[in-house]
Design a protein around this motif. Structure first.
Motif, PDB file in Angstrom:
ATOM      1  N   SER A  25      17.615   9.580  34.507  1.00  0.00           N
ATOM      2  CA  SER A  25      16.989   8.430  34.931  1.00  0.00           C
ATOM      3  C   SER A  25      17.207   8.187  36.334  1.00  0.00           C
ATOM      4  CB  SER A  25      17.478   7.048  34.014  1.00  0.00           C
ATOM      5  OG  SER A  25      17.189   5.818  34.958  1.00  0.00           O
ATOM      6  N   PRO A  26      16.227   7.997  37.199  1.00  0.00           N
ATOM      7  CA  PRO A  26      16.390   7.619  38.765  1.00  0.00           C
ATOM      8  C   PRO A  26      17.211   6.548  38.868  1.00  0.00           C
ATOM      9  CG  PRO A  26      14.261   7.116  38.043  1.00  0.00           C
ATOM     10  CD  PRO A  26      14.759   7.761  36.923  1.00  0.00           C
ATOM     11  N   LEU A  32      27.436   2.467  38.784  1.00  0.00           N
ATOM     12  CA  LEU A  32      28.058   3.151  37.896  1.00  0.00           C
ATOM     13  C   LEU A  32      27.020   4.087  37.098  1.00  0.00           C
ATOM     14  CD1 LEU A  32      30.782   0.753  36.839  1.00  0.00           C
ATOM     15  CD2 LEU A  32      30.978   2.697  38.639  1.00  0.00           C
ATOM     16  N   GLY A  33      25.857   3.764  37.179  1.00  0.00           N
ATOM     17  CA  GLY A  33      24.998   4.502  36.232  1.00  0.00           C
ATOM     18  C   GLY A  33      24.103   3.584  35.523  1.00  0.00           C
ATOM     19  N   VAL A  34      23.427   3.951  34.571  1.00  0.00           N
ATOM     20  CA  VAL A  34      22.581   2.902  33.464  1.00  0.00           C
ATOM     21  C   VAL A  34      23.402   2.550  32.490  1.00  0.00           C
ATOM     22  CG1 VAL A  34      20.327   3.778  34.000  1.00  0.00           C
ATOM     23  CG2 VAL A  34      21.349   4.841  32.357  1.00  0.00           C
ATOM     24  N   LYS A 126      26.127   6.040  31.888  1.00  0.00           N
ATOM     25  CA  LYS A 126      25.563   7.265  32.096  1.00  0.00           C
ATOM     26  C   LYS A 126      25.002   7.533  33.399  1.00  0.00           C
ATOM     27  CE  LYS A 126      22.209   6.321  28.373  1.00  0.00           C
ATOM     28  NZ  LYS A 126      21.652   6.939  27.211  1.00  0.00           N
ATOM     29  N   SER A 127      25.033   8.700  33.964  1.00  0.00           N
ATOM     30  CA  SER A 127      24.304   9.004  35.171  1.00  0.00           C
ATOM     31  C   SER A 127      23.752  10.292  35.047  1.00  0.00           C
ATOM     32  CB  SER A 127      25.386   9.120  36.350  1.00  0.00           C
ATOM     33  OG  SER A 127      25.482   7.682  36.922  1.00  0.00           O
ATOM     34  N   GLY A 128      22.519  10.590  35.379  1.00  0.00           N
ATOM     35  CA  GLY A 128      21.706  11.959  35.391  1.00  0.00           C
ATOM     36  C   GLY A 128      20.497  11.779  36.217  1.00  0.00           C
ATOM     37  N   TYR A 129      20.406  12.529  37.222  1.00  0.00           N
ATOM     38  CA  TYR A 129      19.386  12.361  38.308  1.00  0.00           C
ATOM     39  C   TYR A 129      19.114  13.474  38.940  1.00  0.00           C
ATOM     40  CZ  TYR A 129      23.165  10.582  41.115  1.00  0.00           C
ATOM     41  OH  TYR A 129      24.144  10.280  41.774  1.00  0.00           O
ATOM     42  N   GLY A 152      27.294  12.502  35.015  1.00  0.00           N
ATOM     43  CA  GLY A 152      28.711  11.785  34.712  1.00  0.00           C
ATOM     44  C   GLY A 152      28.434  10.557  33.866  1.00  0.00           C
ATOM     45  N   GLY A 153      29.757   9.757  34.169  1.00  0.00           N
ATOM     46  CA  GLY A 153      29.500   8.354  33.660  1.00  0.00           C
ATOM     47  C   GLY A 153      30.723   7.873  33.412  1.00  0.00           C
ATOM     48  N   LEU A 154      30.888   6.474  32.704  1.00  0.00           N
ATOM     49  CA  LEU A 154      32.362   6.072  32.273  1.00  0.00           C
ATOM     50  C   LEU A 154      32.309   6.096  30.683  1.00  0.00           C
ATOM     51  CD1 LEU A 154      32.247   5.387  35.451  1.00  0.00           C
ATOM     52  CD2 LEU A 154      33.442   3.110  34.721  1.00  0.00           C
TER      53      LEU A 154
END
Length: 414
Positions: A25-26, A32-34, A126-129, A152-154
């Motif tokens: 997700s952009p 901290l991400g979505v 969660k992060s991914g872009y 990454g992410g928490l």
């Protein structure tokens, strides 16, 4: 046998949760991400409602007060999986991607009569872009590309407890420990190649309280109201940065090597939620939830973006035929849900909202059992193509397996 299966699942799930980056997700570029929209039991099929849900055979991570209703000598354990297929599009282009992961593990058990406890582990964000940004070179008509990638992410480890104070009134408290890292790399090429890698580590504690009250409890009609409060908290952060430069001749030169810096605290907002659940003739269950997160009060800067107060509206309905409790088909639960989220991120004066519609089934694993396969399908959208932004249309399949054991029974010796 079930204990051995559970142990294997716990070990595998923990490894997946700590290592996964299960989004593309952009919008996970920011903060901290979505948010990871995890729901336990069959609550995903009910639009992620649950503030007033109180089922003694189902773990509810939305309101710890529900733990006061766990039956004596019972032991609940659950894990979930999900898979998502997304289409990201702008006004001119589109692309598709898919991912899948183990979403959570959780257990719940009674401590004594009217007092229950739950422990669980799940992704929190969660992060991914992978984003390319074209910029102009000052004093020239030429441009250069900056490629930004992140993952990454928490994670969230929680301990919660609920107590039934009176026959129709329960209170609960939830302590969550948040921890994890978000890794970002920037790659710039302007005659020479420069790579900057940041590992941003965050950790902190959140506290949530909740209540549930049966305002009406008749043979054929029951209504429960619930509420939650989450106190604001600060996550402390550190950054480890390394960077190097590669010239056109191919030689590489380190610019920074494992430099550690303190990050500004990331502020999580005060939030509250209200819910109402009604059960009619033990066949129809309806749930309506509302949550408010006061992100606008955190006063955090996010470059050219800003945070706004967030509202979440959710509705769900469940139906069971229950004509004959001894027949498998009569115990299948049919679920429908809707969730609308105004979002908390504002980009180009456009608040990034989202919605999803869900359909679900609760399938007993066998006759006369409270063990269930909870399957749901969701279709939704996040973002918009307006203001040169990106719209994410997604299809999501969720499978939650919850088991009800009796691990506290003492063996009789003849």
């Amino acid at each position: 046998m079930q204990k051995k299966i559970l142990l294997i699942v716990l070990l595998v799930s923990t490894n997946f949760i700590f290592s996964q980056s299960n989004t593309n997700s952009p919008y996970s570029l920011f903060g901290l991400g979505v948010e990871n929209k995890t729901a336990t039991g069959g609550l995903t099929g009910l639009g992620n409602t649950g503030i007033a849900q109180s089922n003694p055979f189902q773990i509810n991570i939305y309101n710890p007060a529900s733990l006061g209703n766990i039956l004596q000598k019972s032991f609940l354990y659950e894990f979930g999986l999900n898979g998502t297929y997304s289409t990201l599009k702008t006004n001119t282009t589109s692309e598709t991607n898919s991912n899948g992961n183990i979403s959570h593990i959780a257990i719940a058990f009674p401590i004594k009569q009217n007092l229950g406890m739950s422990i669980g582990l799940l992704p929190y964000t969660k992060s991914g872009y992978n984003i390319d940004i074209e910029s102009a070179i000052e004093g020239s008509t030429d441009t250069y590309i900056t490629r930004i990638t992140g993952e990454g992410g928490l994670n969230k480890f929680y301990i919660s407890s609920g107590y039934k104070v009176f026959k129709n009134f329960s209170l609960g408290v939830d302590i969550s420990f948040l921890f994890g890292s978000i890794n970002q790399e920037k790659q710039v090429y302007t005659g020479s190649y420069v790579s900057i890698s940041d590992q941003n580590h965050y950790s902190g504690v959140k506290l949530k309280t909740g209540f549930q009250f049966d305002v009406l409890n008749l043979d054929k009609f029951k209504t429960t109201i619930g509420g939650t409060l989450e106190l604001p908290s600060s996550l402390s952060g550190t950054q480890t940065r390394s960077s190097y430069k590669t010239t056109s001749s191919g030689s590489s030169l380190a610019i920074e090597d494992e430099i550690e810096n303190e990050l500004d605290n990331f502020e999580l907002p005060f939030s509250y939620g209200l819910g109402i659940t009604s059960v009619i003739n033990k066949k129809i269950t309806t749930s309506l939830d509302y949550r408010k997160l006061l992100w606008g009060e955190t006063n955090q800067n996010q470059n050219n973006e800003s945070y706004a107060n967030q509202s979440i509206y959710a509705f769900g309905i469940e139906y069971t035929f229950a004509k004959d409790k001894f027949k498998y088909a009569s115990n299948i639960k049919y679920r429908l849900g809707f969730n609308y989220n105004t979002g908390f991120l504002k980009i180009s004066n456009q608040q990034i909202d989202s919605y999803f519609i869900s359909f679900g089934l609760g399938l007993p694993m066998k006759k006369y059992s409270n063990d269930n396969f909870n399957i749901s399908y969701s279709y939704g959208r996040e973002g918009t193509v307006d203001s040169r932004l990106i719209e994410d249309n997604f299809h999501k399949i969720t499978l939650n397996l919850n088991f009800v054991g009796k691990w506290f029974n003492k063996k009789k010796i003849d």
